[in-house]
Design a protein around this motif. Structure first.
Motif, PDB file in Angstrom:
ATOM      1  N   LEU A   1      35.939 -31.961 -91.644  1.00  0.00           N
ATOM      2  CA  LEU A   1      36.187 -33.123 -90.817  1.00  0.00           C
ATOM      3  C   LEU A   1      36.583 -34.309 -91.516  1.00  0.00           C
ATOM      4  CD1 LEU A   1      33.606 -34.347 -87.901  1.00  0.00           C
ATOM      5  CD2 LEU A   1      35.196 -35.743 -88.980  1.00  0.00           C
TER       6      LEU A   1
ATOM      7  N   ASN B   1      40.358 -25.911 -90.000  1.00  0.00           N
ATOM      8  CA  ASN B   1      39.574 -24.917 -90.322  1.00  0.00           C
ATOM      9  C   ASN B   1      40.105 -23.807 -90.849  1.00  0.00           C
ATOM     10  OD1 ASN B   1      40.742 -22.669 -88.121  1.00  0.00           O
ATOM     11  ND2 ASN B   1      40.407 -24.470 -86.790  1.00  0.00           N
ATOM     12  N   SER B   2      39.658 -22.618 -91.720  1.00  0.00           N
ATOM     13  CA  SER B   2      40.333 -21.865 -92.451  1.00  0.00           C
ATOM     14  C   SER B   2      39.243 -20.605 -92.597  1.00  0.00           C
ATOM     15  CB  SER B   2      40.491 -22.231 -93.567  1.00  0.00           C
ATOM     16  OG  SER B   2      41.174 -21.412 -94.532  1.00  0.00           O
ATOM     17  N   SER B   3      40.241 -19.455 -92.403  1.00  0.00           N
ATOM     18  CA  SER B   3      39.291 -18.122 -92.742  1.00  0.00           C
ATOM     19  C   SER B   3      40.133 -17.343 -93.471  1.00  0.00           C
ATOM     20  CB  SER B   3      39.018 -17.555 -91.265  1.00  0.00           C
ATOM     21  OG  SER B   3      38.537 -16.106 -91.452  1.00  0.00           O
TER      22      SER B   3
ATOM     23  N   MET C   1      34.975 -25.063 -92.245  1.00  0.00           N
ATOM     24  CA  MET C   1      35.560 -26.356 -91.273  1.00  0.00           C
ATOM     25  C   MET C   1      35.424 -27.509 -92.243  1.00  0.00           C
ATOM     26  SD  MET C   1      34.441 -25.789 -87.526  1.00  0.00           S
ATOM     27  CE  MET C   1      35.116 -24.176 -86.377  1.00  0.00           C
TER      28      MET C   1
ATOM     29  N   ILE D   1      33.734 -34.115 -94.593  1.00  0.00           N
ATOM     30  CA  ILE D   1      32.552 -33.367 -94.491  1.00  0.00           C
ATOM     31  C   ILE D   1      33.022 -32.116 -94.735  1.00  0.00           C
ATOM     32  CG2 ILE D   1      30.758 -32.813 -92.971  1.00  0.00           C
ATOM     33  CD1 ILE D   1      31.340 -36.061 -91.703  1.00  0.00           C
TER      34      ILE D   1
ATOM     35  N   LEU E   1      30.518 -21.739 -87.034  1.00  0.00           N
ATOM     36  CA  LEU E   1      30.899 -22.915 -87.390  1.00  0.00           C
ATOM     37  C   LEU E   1      31.704 -23.486 -86.051  1.00  0.00           C
ATOM     38  CD1 LEU E   1      32.147 -23.052 -90.965  1.00  0.00           C
ATOM     39  CD2 LEU E   1      30.091 -23.845 -90.030  1.00  0.00           C
TER      40      LEU E   1
ATOM     41  N   MET F   1      33.881 -18.729 -85.707  1.00  0.00           N
ATOM     42  CA  MET F   1      34.263 -20.260 -85.577  1.00  0.00           C
ATOM     43  C   MET F   1      34.519 -20.382 -84.077  1.00  0.00           C
ATOM     44  SD  MET F   1      36.743 -21.305 -88.837  1.00  0.00           S
ATOM     45  CE  MET F   1      37.986 -20.086 -88.775  1.00  0.00           C
TER      46      MET F   1
ATOM     47  N   MET G   1      34.795 -36.230 -82.706  1.00  0.00           N
ATOM     48  CA  MET G   1      34.922 -34.914 -83.111  1.00  0.00           C
ATOM     49  C   MET G   1      33.394 -34.577 -83.677  1.00  0.00           C
ATOM     50  SD  MET G   1      38.352 -34.402 -85.399  1.00  0.00           S
ATOM     51  CE  MET G   1      39.812 -34.008 -84.702  1.00  0.00           C
TER      52      MET G   1
ATOM     53  N   HIS H   1      33.661 -26.458 -83.928  1.00  0.00           N
ATOM     54  CA  HIS H   1      34.386 -28.044 -83.744  1.00  0.00           C
ATOM     55  C   HIS H   1      34.526 -28.009 -82.476  1.00  0.00           C
ATOM     56  CE1 HIS H   1      37.324 -31.190 -84.047  1.00  0.00           C
ATOM     57  NE2 HIS H   1      38.118 -30.371 -83.324  1.00  0.00           N
TER      58      HIS H   1
ATOM     59  N   HIS I   1      40.538 -32.635 -88.055  1.00  0.00           N
ATOM     60  CA  HIS I   1      39.555 -31.133 -88.270  1.00  0.00           C
ATOM     61  C   HIS I   1      40.752 -30.383 -88.749  1.00  0.00           C
ATOM     62  CE1 HIS I   1      37.617 -27.526 -87.409  1.00  0.00           C
ATOM     63  NE2 HIS I   1      38.491 -26.960 -86.790  1.00  0.00           N
TER      64      HIS I   1
ATOM     65  N   THR J   1      35.059 -18.902 -95.002  1.00  0.00           N
ATOM     66  CA  THR J   1      35.092 -19.476 -93.818  1.00  0.00           C
ATOM     67  C   THR J   1      34.748 -20.806 -93.952  1.00  0.00           C
ATOM     68  OG1 THR J   1      34.601 -17.350 -92.844  1.00  0.00           O
ATOM     69  CG2 THR J   1      34.577 -19.171 -91.191  1.00  0.00           C
TER      70      THR J   1
ATOM     71  N   ARG K   1      31.858 -27.736 -94.316  1.00  0.00           N
ATOM     72  CA  ARG K   1      30.760 -26.571 -94.147  1.00  0.00           C
ATOM     73  C   ARG K   1      31.714 -25.467 -94.303  1.00  0.00           C
ATOM     74  NH1 ARG K   1      28.440 -30.408 -94.838  1.00  0.00           N
ATOM     75  NH2 ARG K   1      26.676 -31.261 -93.595  1.00  0.00           N
TER      76      ARG K   1
END
Lengths: 336, 336, 336, 336
Positions: free
Chosen positions: B219, B231-233, B217, B196, A227, A149, A217, A229, B229, B215, B198
């Motif tokens: 929006l 994000n994560s993992s 992301m 949104i 990914l 990311m 964004m 951002h 935004h 993983t 992914r």
């Protein structure tokens, strides 16, 4: 580096022009010979400061056989024709981004450059920032493994003047985030296959009379799976906010912001430190100097400059896709 | 707060159960009376530690008239029926999220809660973190004006065990980011109108045999215009990464990560400080205690608990939308 | 640890007393049985909160055979006699520093402790701070080699009330820096051979009517050569300032301050974060709990408590030397 | 600033000479005309780089009427005679510290400067560091009220070569801390009345064969009551450690260190950032340029340069006192 100095013609005395002029003047292997600007006062003022000649006619400078390099920092819509004229005059070229906002026009320039064999460098200055560069080096050395990311924050302290905004609608993508799109390509050595963008007008009528997007964004999916951002705004009241974060299988790298001084003030209301450097001229001062040096060395060593017209073209394709996505709400797929 | 203590039945002795048990034991207005767990050893061990009774049968505890509150921290799929049984038994309820992953089931629970007039608190513990709370307070006080962009980083140090993953596919949205969706709603006092997402599998086969997304992301566009935004993992090797950033017209607020100690080590290879706190039990230890206290005070003061079943429902709707978007590539519109 | 719980008599319900009471109450191997305080209201209030008995007569509690430990946190001048009485009653002792400000009186206590074989712990709580402890561990593991210089900043947010100041002149050395003198001995495992101190009154008449020193600097030379600087003040308006820096042949270690939250606020006037934790009760909350636990374990395991009366005596000798140096301007030599 | 450029003769091509040469070359109101160095190669190399003339004979340059300024950066023992010769030749002077280590010699120089009316600037470059300067400005603006304590850390990454050390014993006071003594005078606008110093040899025989002090602490008491601590070492393995901390009645100011980049690396072993800038050439690069600019402006505007010979004399008096204290163990009193 050979000991031959490049003799520069600088086209565009406004905005970033004085920064480039000063860097050319300070560079041991460069001399500033001409300043070209339609604004006689601006051109002559800058020329006088550096002992160069001023003209409003580019041809004067291109006709000077001693001129070996042209640095273009005029408004974007003029870049393409200057590129073509200077390339045909046999000069090495350093051009501020973008080449043009029209892909066809970019391709036409590319053709001229190839035909004339012109060394061409596109000014994506952020690649030369020591902090971003340290992140790039760590990433490429494999320190965190594959980047999974990326998070880029790219926020200006203010919106451009109304006429500038009117001349380039969706400038938040074409003018600001285009730098980030280039950084993403550079950092990942990969290309996006999907672009999703959302934008809005958060500023008031007074500051943003054309209601052009001032906040945005973007979500990118790269061919290799990373990914990405990116966020941007035209009113970071605390200064020019420029951060890059790369997350990977073995860790995270963050290129943080810079502040004018390291002073910390402890008082009854907490601990206070400086805001961020004001804008790109302060934040990327070193980058501009390093970038010019890299261009001069590339020409001297007869290698291709580090950032080519194709880099500009690819960043533009992403910006185009972002604008389309922001306008339509659609997800835009890109071919690698 | 009245001086009547709540007498708790804790359902679920594993995972976060011991944390809740300890917080109940340490709370001056709470007593731990029952531990319910199908695993006899786990239940009896925890009960013994706190001088409570253990049973494998929830009905034993519900039949105890002295029990005034039930804290549910069993696996998610069991929550709804425990909620219904305990509500019908007239107990106040504290339930770890989610209520259920099926919206219909959630609505059925809601109906029971209304019919029985049960005080119900849903465990979105992060709202009680002192750092996030300070950000919330600053935001609500108008310190940065309207929030224009939010950026949330929400990364776990490891993926859950395979059977846990198998039991809740797309857990990165349903189990992890659902916290962030709640934080976004709470911080902005607004609802998303567009989602949104992914997601991808970055972990290897060994760690992620079910190839469930690890993983992601997201929006979000909020009804009021704020862009978000997240994000994560599931492999932040440097620790549990929990950051929230709010950007507005008058500035930016960042709730940064926490480290175990403040030690800085200066050596030939630079300056080193601790990694982040390991995972949620360490990072949100204070939050769990504060959340329990808030629940106890709400029941004592006969006010509605701070986080209701509807909060869980709304976060679930966003998670559902994210999963649909991640699966299909589509943008999902939501009604406010 | 054995499963026998220590039954505590807490002597002194004011100031740090409630902190100790709460830690005893929360400890699984401790019970709070008695609160002794001449102030009936204070003693009974604290006792009621924790289900203990209150008395104004220490003998009541000492006569209770169930009491196995006495925790002393009364004003300093009362410590020695309580130590002696409790020791003769066969109780294990945890005593806030100092034992006494008179070395002869300290030695008399030492004799009683030896005669009675009493387990005795002196409350130099800072040794239990996780940050300072991490520095200690790194130092002892040899991470920076021999410590060549130590710099300790030890600043209180406010001066003590006038009557407290009147009761202990030169408290900046006897009450505040005595902690730092202990830290220096602990961190270096060495003793000072030379003490130089300078002190002054910087606060106004209103805050410091007795004109007792409120600002001080000390320079110590240790037997092994390490140079040490300690500074202190009674008006750190930004909070309780507690830093330790160790410099050695292979690097530097810094135990930095702690702030209530990690929130950063970016605005037009820069970046602001919280001030420091207010005072020792907030800053060393964990230390007090860990220290009590260590004492309880020591008694249970029948080992000597970690910090003995001799540690108190040695720190007092340094404080005495500092006071002499500050008064006379002389350099005071100490025997190791 | 008038538009007359100063024409410089630079005496001393080694060490800091190239830095000054580059700053002169880059300054719009300065020209580098001569390089004087007994080492022909060094002088000619530097001269060639900047289009200047080289000589080994100072008189050649002093005889050049076009030369209006002399910048002295030769070894310390040569400063005084060059000052006198250049002053008599009517040149403005910029001299690296110290004037001389002998106070009588310093006074003799002072007499010549007065007689000849020579503009003279002494190179205490740290006063021009933007971070220290921001601290100075905040202090002088009264932000923290009266400074009650100053803490200066001033540590070099390495010891000077043996012959340099041999030429200036107790260089830790005369060469390194003399900067700090100047900073203390500048920051407080006050003079010390008491000096206590302790020094030791911590480095091994190989690095410090002359057993000259390589580690030191100083305690100063200023006439106005401010207490000051300065510490220094010749082996800060993590880089050039340059910190200033001012504590006052309304808060604290810290001028922190600088790092080459802002990159943060998060990995399994914690969070790592760059070490400090390597040494004074990197750390004080901006200071040297600003200092030269200030000198040029002072001469152009016919005002006294900002740092005079008397500043050098007063710092030397403190260094002398520190050496005496370190050698004898005595406290040295100074007259204001």
């Amino acid at each position: 580096m050979s000991n031959l100095a490049l003799e520069f013609c600088l086209v565009g005395a406004g905005f970033i022009g004085p920064v480039h002029a000063e860097n050319i003047a300070a560079h041991p292997a460069a001399r500033l010979r001409w300043i070209v600007d339609l604004n006689v006062g601006a051109g002559e003022g800058l020329a006088a400061k550096h002992g160069a000649r001023a003209t409003t006619n580019l041809d004067d400078a291109l006709a000077d056989a001693a001129v070996t390099a042209v640095l273009i920092c005029t408004p974007p819509r003029t870049h393409a024709s200057i590129i073509e004229r200077a390339a045909r005059a046999g000069k090495a070229l350093f051009c501020e981004k973008p080449v043009d906002l029209d892909l066809g026009r970019v391709d036409a320039c590319a053709k001229v450059l190839v035909e004339t064999g012109t060394p061409f460098h596109l000014g994506f200055n952020r690649r030369y920032d020591p902090n971003h560069r340290a992140l790039f080096d760590a990433l490429r050395s494999g320190e965190i493994g594959r980047p999974e990311m990326l998070v880029l924050s790219s926020r200006d302290p203010e919106i451009s003047p109304p006429d500038y905004v009117a001349a380039m609608p969706y400038g938040i993508f074409y003018d600001t985030m285009i730098h980030d799109f280039d950084m993403v390509r550079w950092l990942t050595a990969d290309e996006p296959v999907e672009v999703i963008a959302r934008a809005s007008c958060m500023l008031g009528e007074a500051e943003n009379p054309h209601r052009d997007p001032d906040t945005a964004m973007v979500l990118l999916r790269m061919a290799g799976g990373t990914l990405v951002h990116v966020n941007s705004s035209f009113r970071a009241v605390y200064g020019y906010d420029q951060r890059i974060e790369a997350f990977g299988e073995r860790g995270m790298l963050i290129s943080r912001n810079r502040q004018p001084t390291t002073l910390e003030r402890y008082g009854v209301d907490g601990i206070r430190s400086d805001g961020l450097l004001r804008f790109f001229i302060e934040r990327y001062a070193e980058s501009y100097a390093r970038e010019l040096d890299d261009f001069i060395r590339a020409v001297a060593d007869k290698r291709s400059p580090s950032i080519g017209l194709d880099d500009g073209r690819r960043a533009l394709v992403i910006a185009d896709a972002a604008v389309r996505s922001a306008k339509s709400g659609a997800t835009v797929a890109l071919q690698v």
